[in-house]
Design a protein around this motif. Structure first.
Motif: not given
Ligand SMILES: [Zn+2]
Length: 422
Positions: A7-9, A312-313, A405-408, A415-417
């Motif tokens: 995950f590299r935004p 939700r995000t 973006l991480k929240e999305a 909630g899992a990685p």
């Protein structure tokens, strides 16, 4: 479902970060304004595209003109276009920029038989292109790194091109997917029904219907009994379930015991697990009917168009972007639209959203000739421009705000990685 890759935004090239982890307010406001200006300057080309697709309705998997027109316009904007993709002749992927995040805007363009663009997919195509092109321009001007993808996704109405594109792994390295659907209202969030189709072919034995009925096996009886069994099942299904069927073959002449009958059912639910349960129960209705009639049974089943997985995000960002372009959209979080789309399968593998954008007078229903008329009206054109701005603004925020973006992704994984697995 989890995706492959880290995950590299990133938004590394942004000049100054005034707030902790957030974008520089001035830069964000300026870039948002630029996105809107770019959509406005692209509007004549977008509306020309929307009207051409509308005036040349092509049904599922036949969208050769529409896909070529989209690809041409994207190439003229510096996108690199791959077509076909995923083995689908009228599907494409257009790419501009590089690195992460990678955002995909989805363009549909298939029409309905007989009623043309009564689902307004010409609007979906034009607004997806508008969003992708405007965002790519604005990012480049601001020196922001991201990959902008515009995907042509054929056959939404029948064979569900997106299912094939998801299976081909096209969304594994994508951080978010944005699309829209025209409607008679502005609404964001919510889900839809998952659906699969079942086809039952019953094989009986022909005989004279009057002189030797005892020698026949009536395949039509099995089809009719299937409907009776399904009708009994209906009183014990959940309220979101839908089971609807037709008989496509029911015999050739009244004096011949039908040796072949065929019926088809659409089975829907908002809950994927329950839908699978229901599909098995409907198959059992047909199995029991075949057993009672002494007929053979062959079952065909389409892949499942899955319900939309809400995010939700992305819902919040889209509601805010709607307000930014002067539209007050209804928040449909937790509700579901009683129809189905192959967009659902995309939303099951990557955070995704497809708001409803008002393109027709209130009360106009999809798949009706009135909606086809609205899809090329001034109101339909306004929806193209508004939706392009909304989707581009949401995309821009995902580039400018890595935390959002991480929240999305956290909404998506519960909630899992988001970094593990495939
Ligand atoms: Zn549609």
């Amino acid at each position: 479902m989890l995706r492959r890759g880290g995950f590299r935004p990133r938004a590394e090239k942004i000049s100054c970060s005034a707030t902790k982890g957030g974008p520089d307010v001035t830069t964000a406001a300026e870039t948002t304004a630029r996105v809107k200006e770019h959509v406005d300057s692209l509007a004549p080309a977008l509306l020309d595209l929307s009207h051409r697709i509308h005036a040349n309705p092509e049904t599922a998997n036949e969208e050769r003109k529409a896909s070529a027109w989209c690809a041409d316009l994207l190439r003229s904007e510096g996108f690199e276009v791959t077509m076909p993709v995923a083995g689908l002749e009228t599907a494409f992927r257009a790419r501009r920029g590089s690195g992460r995040p990678a955002l995909a805007f989805l363009a549909e363009y298939d029409a309905l038989p007989g009623v043309g663009h009564a689902c307004g997919h010409n609007i979906i195509a034009a607004s997806a292109l508008g969003a992708g092109m405007a965002l790519a321009r604005a990012l480049e001007e601001a020196g922001l790194q991201a990959t902008v993808l515009v995907d042509g996704t054929p056959a939404e109405e029948t064979t569900s091109g997106k299912l094939v594109m998801v299976s081909a792994g096209l969304y594994r390295e994508v951080d978010a997917v944005l699309s829209m659907h025209p409607e008679a209202e502005d609404a964001v969030g919510g889900s839809c029904l998952g659906v699969a189709r079942l086809s039952f072919s019953f094989k009986g034995r022909a005989a004279h219907a009057a002189s030797s009925p005892d020698k026949g096996v009536n395949a039509l009886d099995a089809a009719i009994q299937t409907f009776n069994n399904v009708n009994a099942l209906r009183q014990h299904t959940r309220s979101d379930a839908r089971i609807h069927g037709i008989i496509t073959d029911g015999g050739k002449a009244v004096n011949i015991v039908p040796d072949f009958a065929r019926c088809e059912f659409g089975v829907r639910s908002v809950d994927l697990g329950y839908l699978k349960e229901l599909l098995e129960k409907v198959k059992n209705c047909a199995r029991a009917a075949a057993l009672a009639a002494g007929a053979g049974l062959d079952i065909q089943e389409t892949p499942i168009c899955e319900p939309i997985k809400e995010n939700r995000t992305l819902t919040r960002l889209t509601l805010e972007a709607m307000a930014e372009v002067g539209r007050r959209a209804d928040d449909r979080t937790g509700k579901h639209f009683p129809a189905s789309t192959d967009f659902g399968n995309v939303s099951q593998v990557v955070p995704a959203i497809a708001p409803m954008v008002k393109a027709a007078p209130e009360g106009t229903v999809l798949h009706h000739p009135d909606f086809a008329a609205a899809a090329a009206s001034p109101q339909g054109d306004a929806a193209v421009v508004a939706a392009a701005k909304v989707l581009a603004i949401v995309g821009l925020r995902l580039v400018l705000e890595p935390e959002t973006l991480k929240e999305a992704w956290s909404d998506f994984t519960g909630g899992a990685p988001a970094t593990a697995g495939t």
